[in-house]
Design a protein around this motif. Structure first.
Motif, PDB file in Angstrom:
ATOM      1  N   ILE A  45      -9.245  10.625  -4.913  1.00  0.00           N
ATOM      2  CA  ILE A  45     -10.284  11.437  -4.280  1.00  0.00           C
ATOM      3  C   ILE A  45      -9.700  12.752  -3.768  1.00  0.00           C
ATOM      4  N   GLN A  46      -8.543  12.678  -3.138  1.00  0.00           N
ATOM      5  CA  GLN A  46      -7.922  13.897  -2.604  1.00  0.00           C
ATOM      6  C   GLN A  46      -7.186  14.688  -3.667  1.00  0.00           C
ATOM      7  N   GLY A  47      -6.915  14.116  -4.801  1.00  0.00           N
ATOM      8  CA  GLY A  47      -6.230  14.827  -5.873  1.00  0.00           C
ATOM      9  C   GLY A  47      -4.771  15.090  -5.585  1.00  0.00           C
ATOM     10  N   THR A  48      -4.167  14.281  -4.744  1.00  0.00           N
ATOM     11  CA  THR A  48      -2.772  14.468  -4.349  1.00  0.00           C
ATOM     12  C   THR A  48      -2.070  13.118  -4.354  1.00  0.00           C
ATOM     13  N   TYR A  49      -0.841  13.117  -4.823  1.00  0.00           N
ATOM     14  CA  TYR A  49      -0.053  11.896  -4.829  1.00  0.00           C
ATOM     15  C   TYR A  49       0.769  11.822  -3.541  1.00  0.00           C
ATOM     16  N   TYR A  50       0.683  10.675  -2.844  1.00  0.00           N
ATOM     17  CA  TYR A  50       1.409  10.450  -1.604  1.00  0.00           C
ATOM     18  C   TYR A  50       2.457   9.369  -1.848  1.00  0.00           C
ATOM     19  N   PRO A  51       3.730   9.721  -1.804  1.00  0.00           N
ATOM     20  CA  PRO A  51       4.773   8.701  -2.044  1.00  0.00           C
ATOM     21  C   PRO A  51       4.794   7.615  -0.969  1.00  0.00           C
ATOM     22  N   GLU A  52       4.439   7.971   0.265  1.00  0.00           N
ATOM     23  CA  GLU A  52       4.441   6.973   1.334  1.00  0.00           C
ATOM     24  C   GLU A  52       3.394   5.885   1.085  1.00  0.00           C
ATOM     25  N   LEU A  53       2.206   6.309   0.671  1.00  0.00           N
ATOM     26  CA  LEU A  53       1.167   5.321   0.366  1.00  0.00           C
ATOM     27  C   LEU A  53       1.544   4.456  -0.835  1.00  0.00           C
ATOM     28  N   ALA A  54       2.159   5.074  -1.818  1.00  0.00           N
ATOM     29  CA  ALA A  54       2.573   4.303  -2.999  1.00  0.00           C
ATOM     30  C   ALA A  54       3.643   3.276  -2.619  1.00  0.00           C
ATOM     31  N   PHE A  55       4.601   3.676  -1.756  1.00  0.00           N
ATOM     32  CA  PHE A  55       5.626   2.719  -1.329  1.00  0.00           C
ATOM     33  C   PHE A  55       5.014   1.602  -0.484  1.00  0.00           C
ATOM     34  N   ALA A  56       4.017   1.964   0.347  1.00  0.00           N
ATOM     35  CA  ALA A  56       3.329   0.925   1.132  1.00  0.00           C
ATOM     36  C   ALA A  56       2.590  -0.059   0.226  1.00  0.00           C
ATOM     37  N   GLN A  57       2.005   0.434  -0.839  1.00  0.00           N
ATOM     38  CA  GLN A  57       1.318  -0.457  -1.776  1.00  0.00           C
ATOM     39  C   GLN A  57       2.293  -1.400  -2.464  1.00  0.00           C
ATOM     40  N   VAL A  58       3.445  -0.871  -2.876  1.00  0.00           N
ATOM     41  CA  VAL A  58       4.447  -1.714  -3.526  1.00  0.00           C
ATOM     42  C   VAL A  58       4.989  -2.760  -2.553  1.00  0.00           C
ATOM     43  N   THR A  59       5.186  -2.374  -1.304  1.00  0.00           N
ATOM     44  CA  THR A  59       5.667  -3.329  -0.310  1.00  0.00           C
ATOM     45  C   THR A  59       4.650  -4.447  -0.069  1.00  0.00           C
ATOM     46  N   TYR A  60       3.402  -4.062   0.074  1.00  0.00           N
ATOM     47  CA  TYR A  60       2.352  -5.070   0.239  1.00  0.00           C
ATOM     48  C   TYR A  60       2.239  -5.957  -1.000  1.00  0.00           C
ATOM     49  N   GLY A  61       2.429  -5.385  -2.173  1.00  0.00           N
ATOM     50  CA  GLY A  61       2.409  -6.181  -3.396  1.00  0.00           C
ATOM     51  C   GLY A  61       3.560  -7.174  -3.439  1.00  0.00           C
ATOM     52  N   ALA A  62       4.742  -6.778  -2.950  1.00  0.00           N
ATOM     53  CA  ALA A  62       5.876  -7.701  -2.918  1.00  0.00           C
ATOM     54  C   ALA A  62       5.607  -8.866  -1.969  1.00  0.00           C
ATOM     55  N   VAL A  63       4.986  -8.576  -0.826  1.00  0.00           N
ATOM     56  CA  VAL A  63       4.637  -9.649   0.111  1.00  0.00           C
ATOM     57  C   VAL A  63       3.614 -10.599  -0.508  1.00  0.00           C
ATOM     58  N   THR A  64       2.642 -10.049  -1.218  1.00  0.00           N
ATOM     59  CA  THR A  64       1.609 -10.882  -1.851  1.00  0.00           C
ATOM     60  C   THR A  64       2.203 -11.775  -2.937  1.00  0.00           C
ATOM     61  N   VAL A  65       3.097 -11.222  -3.728  1.00  0.00           N
ATOM     62  CA  VAL A  65       3.734 -12.019  -4.790  1.00  0.00           C
ATOM     63  C   VAL A  65       4.578 -13.140  -4.178  1.00  0.00           C
ATOM     64  N   SER A  66       5.260 -12.858  -3.077  1.00  0.00           N
ATOM     65  CA  SER A  66       6.044 -13.902  -2.408  1.00  0.00           C
ATOM     66  C   SER A  66       5.143 -15.003  -1.864  1.00  0.00           C
ATOM     67  N   PHE A  67       3.974 -14.615  -1.345  1.00  0.00           N
ATOM     68  CA  PHE A  67       3.016 -15.608  -0.858  1.00  0.00           C
ATOM     69  C   PHE A  67       2.512 -16.484  -2.005  1.00  0.00           C
ATOM     70  N   LEU A  68       2.216 -15.885  -3.154  1.00  0.00           N
ATOM     71  CA  LEU A  68       1.737 -16.665  -4.297  1.00  0.00           C
ATOM     72  C   LEU A  68       2.805 -17.618  -4.820  1.00  0.00           C
ATOM     73  N   GLY A  69       4.076 -17.201  -4.745  1.00  0.00           N
ATOM     74  CA  GLY A  69       5.145 -18.098  -5.176  1.00  0.00           C
ATOM     75  C   GLY A  69       5.344 -19.260  -4.212  1.00  0.00           C
ATOM     76  N   GLY A  70       5.293 -18.980  -2.900  1.00  0.00           N
ATOM     77  CA  GLY A  70       5.466 -20.052  -1.920  1.00  0.00           C
ATOM     78  C   GLY A  70       4.286 -21.000  -1.852  1.00  0.00           C
ATOM     79  N   MET A  71       3.124 -20.567  -2.331  1.00  0.00           N
ATOM     80  CA  MET A  71       1.948 -21.430  -2.313  1.00  0.00           C
ATOM     81  C   MET A  71       2.168 -22.675  -3.172  1.00  0.00           C
ATOM     82  N   ARG A  72       3.021 -22.581  -4.159  1.00  0.00           N
ATOM     83  CA  ARG A  72       3.283 -23.742  -5.007  1.00  0.00           C
ATOM     84  C   ARG A  72       4.104 -24.796  -4.269  1.00  0.00           C
ATOM     85  N   TRP A  73       4.957 -24.362  -3.377  1.00  0.00           N
ATOM     86  CA  TRP A  73       5.676 -25.323  -2.542  1.00  0.00           C
ATOM     87  C   TRP A  73       4.696 -26.135  -1.705  1.00  0.00           C
TER      88      TRP A  73
END
Length: 253
Positions: free
Chosen positions: A119-147
């Motif tokens: 929407i803003q037409g600008t790339y924000y590296p901080e937001l992108a890094f926050a998204q990747v960090t949140y994605g890593a936490v989510t993937v870890s949660f999905l892996g531990g759910m099998r335990w």
């Protein structure tokens, strides 16, 4: 000798045997019927009567039955009742409300980051890094759910090396995604981890409820597309910066 055996064993008159012998031969050759003479013979000579498969009457009856019986492929087949085929997304109605709402709310950080940058037409590296960090936490949660699924005593999944070992793969990939300095390989690594976790939950553990599998597929698709959208916006912004720098160099020359 044979008429004597018949007379002694079955107590039939000798004259009747002499008369019925040729008649029976005529019955076999010319197919003539003598009911008055053959009836006493049938009562007395039951054990020596012909088998139904060899009698001409049985042959004619089988021919008539075959003539009036239609083949199997000409018989009208009743159509099978159509089984109700529900759509996969309709299975979400059967999911518990907390699981459905929390899962949809957990997709908000993934979707909001590329949407805000588009929407803003600008790339924000901080937001992108926050998204990747949140994605890593989510993937870890999905892996531990099998335990948590394999540890209860009445669980259909056993706490063996396969189940517990495979659940550690997504967290390891998530940790590796955070070690990259660039966002692009980290996001791609998370997409791979999400695909592996989805394969574990849908294919290797068929005892999960149907609504949970549909929810997992929907969530994985949204998360993967959001990460790829962020990578696309980053690549597009880098291309624009290169073009702007090239234009500035050309104007100075």
């Amino acid at each position: 000798m044979f008429p004597l055996v018949q007379r002694c064993c079955f107590l039939t008159p000798f004259k009747l045997q002499k008369l019925t012998g040729p008649r029976l031969l005529l019955y076999g050759r010319n197919q003539t019927c003598w009911p008055s003479l053959s009836l006493p013979l049938q009562r007395g000579v039951c054990a020596l009567s012909r088998s139904p498969s060899l009698s001409p009457a049985a042959v004619h009856a089988s021919k008539l039955q075959a003539f009036h019986t239609s083949p199997a492929f000409f018989k009208k087949k009743t159509p099978r009742e159509s089984e109700p085929k529900d759509s996969s997304f309709l299975q979400l109605k059967d999911s518990p409300k907390p699981a459905l709402y929390l899962s949809l709310a957990g997709l908000t950080p993934f979707v909001s980051v590329p949407l805000a940058m588009a929407i803003q037409g600008t790339y924000y590296p901080e937001l992108a890094f926050a998204q990747v960090t949140y994605g890593a936490v989510t993937v870890s949660f999905l892996g531990g759910m099998r335990w948590g699924f394999a540890l209860p005593a009445d669980s259909p999944a056993k706490p063996d090396w396969l189940n517990l070992g495979n659940s550690t793969v997504p967290p390891l990939l998530a940790c590796q995604a955070l070690l990259f300095k660039d966002i692009t390989p980290g996001a791609i690594m998370l997409v791979m981890a999400l695909g592996i976790a989805l394969h574990y939950d849908v294919s290797l553990l068929p005892t999960y409820p149907r609504w949970f599998k549909v929810l997992r597929v929907l969530g994985t698709v949204v998360m993967a597309l959001s990460l790829l959208a962020t990578v696309t916006l980053k690549t597009y912004s880098e291309m624009q910066l290169r073009n702007d720098s090239n234009k500035q160099q050309n104007t100075k020359q």
